[in-house]
Motif scaffolding. Structure first.
Motif, PDB file in Angstrom:
ATOM      1  N   LEU A   1       0.832  -1.201   0.000  1.00 21.04           N
ATOM      2  CA  LEU A   1       0.000   0.000   0.000  1.00 21.04           C
ATOM      3  C   LEU A   1       0.871   1.256   0.000  1.00 21.04           C
ATOM      4  O   LEU A   1       0.554   2.246  -0.685  1.00 21.04           O
ATOM      5  N   ALA A   2       1.979   1.212   0.731  1.00 19.95           N
ATOM      6  CA  ALA A   2       2.887   2.362   0.756  1.00 19.95           C
ATOM      7  C   ALA A   2       3.419   2.671  -0.635  1.00 19.95           C
ATOM      8  O   ALA A   2       3.492   3.839  -1.041  1.00 19.95           O
ATOM      9  N   ASP A   3       3.780   1.659  -1.385  1.00 21.11           N
ATOM     10  CA  ASP A   3       4.293   1.884  -2.741  1.00 21.11           C
ATOM     11  C   ASP A   3       3.229   2.494  -3.643  1.00 21.11           C
ATOM     12  O   ASP A   3       3.533   3.331  -4.501  1.00 21.11           O
ATOM     13  N   LEU A   4       1.986   2.094  -3.475  1.00 23.99           N
ATOM     14  CA  LEU A   4       0.910   2.689  -4.272  1.00 23.99           C
ATOM     15  C   LEU A   4       0.762   4.176  -3.960  1.00 23.99           C
ATOM     16  O   LEU A   4       0.579   4.996  -4.872  1.00 23.99           O
ATOM     17  N   TRP A   5       0.841   4.543  -2.710  1.00 24.69           N
ATOM     18  CA  TRP A   5       0.715   5.948  -2.330  1.00 24.69           C
ATOM     19  C   TRP A   5       1.919   6.760  -2.818  1.00 24.69           C
ATOM     20  O   TRP A   5       1.765   7.900  -3.274  1.00 24.69           O
ATOM     21  N   LEU A   6       3.095   6.176  -2.741  1.00 24.87           N
ATOM     22  CA  LEU A   6       4.302   6.898  -3.163  1.00 24.87           C
ATOM     23  C   LEU A   6       4.331   7.123  -4.671  1.00 24.87           C
ATOM     24  O   LEU A   6       4.953   8.086  -5.141  1.00 24.87           O
ATOM     25  N   ASP A   7       3.681   6.263  -5.431  1.00 21.36           N
ATOM     26  CA  ASP A   7       3.632   6.443  -6.889  1.00 21.36           C
ATOM     27  C   ASP A   7       3.055   7.804  -7.262  1.00 21.36           C
ATOM     28  O   ASP A   7       3.375   8.348  -8.328  1.00 21.36           O
ATOM     29  N   GLN A   8       2.224   8.360  -6.398  1.00 21.44           N
ATOM     30  CA  GLN A   8       1.539   9.615  -6.703  1.00 21.44           C
ATOM     31  C   GLN A   8       2.322  10.861  -6.257  1.00 21.44           C
ATOM     32  O   GLN A   8       1.917  11.978  -6.570  1.00 21.44           O
ATOM     33  N   VAL A   9       3.426  10.665  -5.531  1.00 22.44           N
ATOM     34  CA  VAL A   9       4.136  11.833  -4.990  1.00 22.44           C
ATOM     35  C   VAL A   9       5.611  11.864  -5.378  1.00 22.44           C
ATOM     36  O   VAL A   9       6.330  12.776  -4.955  1.00 22.44           O
ATOM     37  N   THR A  10       6.086  10.909  -6.150  1.00 30.57           N
ATOM     38  CA  THR A  10       7.470  10.926  -6.607  1.00 30.57           C
ATOM     39  C   THR A  10       7.556  10.283  -7.980  1.00 30.57           C
ATOM     40  O   THR A  10       6.777   9.379  -8.314  1.00 30.57           O
ATOM     41  N   SER A  11       8.511  10.771  -8.769  1.00 32.84           N
ATOM     42  CA  SER A  11       8.723  10.211 -10.099  1.00 32.84           C
ATOM     43  C   SER A  11       9.623   8.982 -10.064  1.00 32.84           C
ATOM     44  O   SER A  11       9.759   8.280 -11.070  1.00 32.84           O
ATOM     45  N   LEU A  12      10.242   8.712  -8.924  1.00 29.27           N
ATOM     46  CA  LEU A  12      11.091   7.527  -8.803  1.00 29.27           C
ATOM     47  C   LEU A  12      10.215   6.294  -8.624  1.00 29.27           C
ATOM     48  O   LEU A  12       9.358   6.269  -7.740  1.00 29.27           O
ATOM     49  N   PRO A  13      10.401   5.265  -9.432  1.00 28.21           N
ATOM     50  CA  PRO A  13       9.565   4.056  -9.310  1.00 28.21           C
ATOM     51  C   PRO A  13       9.923   3.246  -8.073  1.00 28.21           C
ATOM     52  O   PRO A  13      10.920   3.535  -7.385  1.00 28.21           O
ATOM     53  N   SER A  14       9.138   2.230  -7.814  1.00 33.71           N
ATOM     54  CA  SER A  14       9.366   1.390  -6.637  1.00 33.71           C
ATOM     55  C   SER A  14      10.762   0.793  -6.665  1.00 33.71           C
ATOM     56  O   SER A  14      11.265   0.379  -7.711  1.00 33.71           O
ATOM     57  N   GLY A  15      11.382   0.733  -5.494  1.00 35.30           N
ATOM     58  CA  GLY A  15      12.707   0.124  -5.397  1.00 35.30           C
ATOM     59  C   GLY A  15      12.706  -1.160  -4.609  1.00 35.30           C
ATOM     60  O   GLY A  15      13.764  -1.754  -4.391  1.00 35.30           O
ATOM     61  N   ALA A  16      11.532  -1.598  -4.163  1.00 38.55           N
ATOM     62  CA  ALA A  16      11.437  -2.801  -3.335  1.00 38.55           C
ATOM     63  C   ALA A  16      10.894  -3.958  -4.160  1.00 38.55           C
ATOM     64  O   ALA A  16       9.733  -3.932  -4.595  1.00 38.55           O
ATOM     65  N   ASN A  17      11.727  -4.954  -4.364  1.00 39.20           N
ATOM     66  CA  ASN A  17      11.262  -6.155  -5.046  1.00 39.20           C
ATOM     67  C   ASN A  17      10.481  -7.062  -4.111  1.00 39.20           C
ATOM     68  O   ASN A  17       9.572  -7.774  -4.539  1.00 39.20           O
ATOM     69  N   THR A  18      10.850  -7.045  -2.833  1.00 36.31           N
ATOM     70  CA  THR A  18      10.181  -7.867  -1.840  1.00 36.31           C
ATOM     71  C   THR A  18      10.021  -7.070  -0.555  1.00 36.31           C
ATOM     72  O   THR A  18      10.749  -6.104  -0.301  1.00 36.31           O
ATOM     73  N   ALA A  19       9.070  -7.485   0.267  1.00 31.28           N
ATOM     74  CA  ALA A  19       8.873  -6.917   1.599  1.00 31.28           C
ATOM     75  C   ALA A  19       9.067  -8.039   2.614  1.00 31.28           C
ATOM     76  O   ALA A  19       8.503  -9.124   2.453  1.00 31.28           O
ATOM     77  N   VAL A  20       9.888  -7.773   3.625  1.00 33.27           N
ATOM     78  CA  VAL A  20      10.202  -8.811   4.598  1.00 33.27           C
ATOM     79  C   VAL A  20       9.991  -8.278   6.005  1.00 33.27           C
ATOM     80  O   VAL A  20      10.100  -7.076   6.268  1.00 33.27           O
ATOM     81  N   ALA A  21       9.658  -9.190   6.906  1.00 38.35           N
ATOM     82  CA  ALA A  21       9.516  -8.884   8.328  1.00 38.35           C
ATOM     83  C   ALA A  21      10.632  -9.619   9.059  1.00 38.35           C
ATOM     84  O   ALA A  21      10.705 -10.854   9.008  1.00 38.35           O
ATOM     85  N   TRP A  22      11.503  -8.867   9.717  1.00 37.34           N
ATOM     86  CA  TRP A  22      12.673  -9.444  10.365  1.00 37.34           C
ATOM     87  C   TRP A  22      12.523  -9.466  11.877  1.00 37.34           C
ATOM     88  O   TRP A  22      11.933  -8.563  12.481  1.00 37.34           O
ATOM     89  N   SER A  23      13.093 -10.499  12.488  1.00 35.20           N
ATOM     90  CA  SER A  23      13.363 -10.456  13.921  1.00 35.20           C
ATOM     91  C   SER A  23      14.618  -9.616  14.136  1.00 35.20           C
ATOM     92  O   SER A  23      15.300  -9.222  13.182  1.00 35.20           O
ATOM     93  N   ARG A  24      14.944  -9.327  15.376  1.00 38.69           N
ATOM     94  CA  ARG A  24      16.155  -8.556  15.646  1.00 38.69           C
ATOM     95  C   ARG A  24      17.410  -9.318  15.224  1.00 38.69           C
ATOM     96  O   ARG A  24      18.353  -8.740  14.667  1.00 38.69           O
ATOM     97  N   ALA A  25      17.428 -10.626  15.472  1.00 42.23           N
ATOM     98  CA  ALA A  25      18.575 -11.434  15.064  1.00 42.23           C
ATOM     99  C   ALA A  25      18.723 -11.440  13.548  1.00 42.23           C
ATOM    100  O   ALA A  25      19.851 -11.405  13.025  1.00 42.23           O
TER     101      ALA A  25
END
Length: 476
Positions: free
Chosen positions: A120-144
Motif C-alpha cells: 500500500l505504501a508503494d501505491l501511495w508513493l507512486d503519486q508523490v514521486t517520479s522515482l519508481p518502486s525500489g522494493a522487489n520484496t517486503a520482509v519482516a525481520w526479527s532482531r537477530a
C-alpha cells in the motif's frame, strides 16, 4: 559533532550529581558516545574485557576462557574480528532490551501485515514521486535477522576506520625491528581486531533492539531491493502513542519504501555516502609516541595492558581539513536523503492518515533526542546528524515541489553536482529560486554528465564560462 569522534584520549565524562546526567553508551560500554571504542562492556560486566573474562570464573570455566583468549590471539583476518562482532551482537539480542522484551521469531500474520503495508505504501508513493518502486520484496525481520542482514554494510562502514588504526599498530617499530617483533605485532593486531569486534558487536546488538527497518540511519544497510520492518520494534515504538498500530506500521512502511526508491534509482548515492566515511578514515592521525610507549612496555603475559593503553588515549584523530570536508559531505548528503524521505512521505500520508502529523513529529523528536541514527554515527564514525539539517532539507524539498513539481524536484538526484549544498540548506528559498537552476540549466548539466561537452576534447572547453562554480565532469 564530537570534538574527538572516536573518543581516543578523552576520559569518560563525570556526572555532576551522582549518576544523574551520565550518558549511556548505546553500544553498552562504559565510556559513552564520546569514546565508542572504549572497549568496555563485554557480557559479564566490567570495563576491562579480560577482567570480565577471568575475574569471576571458577576452575571449571578456565578452560573455556583460555580457549576464547586463544581464538582472539589467533585471529588473522581483517582489522575487525567480524566473527566475534556477530557472536556478541547475537548475544546482546538474545538478552533482550532493558525493558525485558525478548527477541522472537516473526509469525505468519506479522509477515502478512508488513507485506500489505509495503504494498500500500508503494501505491501511495507512486503519486508523490517520479522515482519508481525500489522494493522487489517486503520482509519482516526479527532482531537477530536484522543483525545477520546488516553486518555486511557495517563491515563496509567500519573497516576503513579500523584499518587505519590497525595499521598504526604495526608501524610504530623501526623497520629493522619489525621482522624480529613479528609475533608481537601479530598479537597486537589480533587483539585490536578482537576489541573492535567486541565494541561493534555491542553497538549493532543494541541497535537491533531499536531500529524499525533497514534504513533507519539513512543508509542502505540491508540487501538491495528488500523493504524490511521489524514488527517487534514497530510495536514497541507505537506502544505509547495514541495511534492505531495499523497506521504506525503503514507510516513506517512509507518511510522504508521511500528510502528503497531513492537508493535503487540513484546509483551513485550509496558510494557517495560510504565514500565520505572512507574519506574520513584516511584523515585519521595516530599519536605514535603513545603507541610506541605502549608497545615497548607490553608484557605478552598481560594482554590487558594493550586494552588499558587504548583507553588511555593512544589514538588522537586530528581535526584536519580533509576530515572536516568528509564529515560535512556525509552530513549534508544524509540530511538531503532524510529530508527528501520526510517530504515525500508527508505528502503521501497527510490526506490519508489522521495521525500523519503526529507520527512525523514523533520520529523527528526521536531523532533529536538521540535515536538510532545519531547514536550509531556518534558511536561508530563520530557523526551526529543534526535534526536542524533534517528540517531544513525537508523544507527545501517541499519548496522545490511547489516551485518545479515532482519531476523537477526528483531530477536533482540525477547527478551529485546538482544537489543542494550545506549553504543551500541555510537558504532553501534562495536555492529554489536561483536563476542558474532553471530547467534549461538542468537539461544542460544532465547532457554534460551523460555524454561530455559538445565541443569535444582538445578545443578549450574545460571551463564553464557561464557559471564560475560549475565543474567539468570530464575532468573529475
Amino acid at each position: 559533532m564530537s570534538d574527538t569522534p572516536f573518543g581516543f584520549g578523552l576520559p569518560p565524562e563525570e556526572p555532576e550529581n551522582g549518576d544523574e546526567g551520565k550518558k549511556k553508551d548505546p553500544a553498552g560500554g562504559g565510556q559513552g558516545p564520546g569514546n565508542p571504542f572504549g572497549f568496555g562492556g563485554l557480557p559479564g560486566g566490567g570495563d576491562n574485557p579480560f577482567a570480565a573474562m577471568f575475574g569471576n570464573l571458577n576452575p571449571n570455566d578456565l578452560g573455556a576462557a583460555f580457549q576464547q583468549l586463544g581464538q582472539m590471539l589467533s585471529y588473522e583476518g581483517g582489522p575487525v574480528n567480524w566473527d566475534m562482532a556477530k557472536q556478541i551482537a547475537r548475544q546482546v539480542v538474545a538478552q533482550g532490551t532493558p525493558d525485558g522484551v525478548k527477541d522472537a521469531s516473526v509469525g505468519a500474520s506479522e509477515k502478512s501485515a508488513v507485506e500489505e503495508a509495503v504494498r500500500l505504501a508503494d501505491l501511495w508513493l507512486d503519486q508523490v514521486t517520479s522515482l519508481p518502486s525500489g522494493a522487489n520484496t517486503a520482509v519482516a525481520w526479527s532482531r537477530a535477522e536484522w543483525v545477520e542482514a546488516t553486518l555486511p554494510a557495517w563491515q563496509q562502514l567500519v573497516d576503513p576506520v579500523a584499518e587505519r588504526v590497525g595499521t598504526a599498530m604495526g608501524d610504530v617499530l623501526p623497520e629493522e625491528m619489525q621482522a624480529m617483533a613479528g609475533p608481537l605485532i601479530g598479537m597486537m593486531r589480533s587483539m585490536g581486531g578482537a576489541m573492535f569486534g567486541q565494541q561493534i558487536g555491542q553497538a549493532v546488538g543494541a541497535l537491533a533492539g531499536e531500529v524499525v527497518g533497514s534504513t533507519d540511519i539513512g543508509l542502505p544497510l540491508g540487501p538491495a531491493g528488500k523493504a524490511a520492518l521489524l514488527p517487534l520494534n514497530v510495536a514497541a515504538l507505537g506502544k505509547d502513542l495514541s495511534v492505531p498500530m495499523d497506521e504506525v506500521r503503514l507510516y513506517l512502511a512509507l518511510r522504508e519504501a521511500a528510502h528503497q526508491r531513492l537508493f535503487a534509482h540513484v546509483p551513485w548515492l550509496r558510494s557517495h555516502l560510504f565514500g565520505a566515511v572512507e574519506g574520513y578514515a584516511r584523515g585519521i592521525k595516530v599519536d605514535t609516541s603513545k603507541l610506541e610507549d605502549a608497545v615497548g612496555n607490553l608484557d605478552p603475559t598481560h594482554p590487558e595492558q594493550l586494552q588499558e593503553a587504548l583507553q588511555q588515549g593512544m589514538f588522537q584523530p586530528e581535526d584536519t581539513p580533509e576530515q572536516k570536508a568528509a564529515l560535512a559531505r556525509l552530513e549534508t548528503a544524509l540530511a538531503l536523503v532524510e529530508g527528501w524521505v520526510d517530504a515525500v512521505v508527508h505528502e503521501a500520508a497527510k490526506s490519508r492518515l489522521t495521525s500523519a502529523d503526529a507520527l512525523r513529529e514523533t520520529l523527528r523528536r526521536r531523532r533529536a533526542s538521540g535515536g538510532p541514527a545519531e547514536q550509531t554515527f556518534a558511536t561508530l564514525i563520530g557523526l551526529q546528524l543534526r535534526p536542524r539539517r533534517l528540517r531544513d532539507a525537508s523544507r527545501l524539498w517541499a519548496s522545490l515541489t511547489d516551485a518545479r513539481g515532482v519531476d523537477g524536484r526528483d531530477d536533482l538526484w540525477s547527478h551529485p553536482d546538482m544537489l543542494p549544498t550545506a549553504s543551500d540548506l541555510d537558504d532553501p528559498d534562495g536555492f529554489v529560486h536561483r536563476e542558474q537552476l532553471d530547467f534549461s540549466e538542468l537539461d544542460k548539466m544532465l547532457g554534460e554528465a551523460a555524454g561530455g561537452r559538445a565541443e569535444g576534447p582538445g578545443d578549450g572547453a574545460g571551463e564553464d564560462e557561464g557559471n564560475g562554480e560549475g565543474k567539468d565532469d570530464q575532468g573529475k
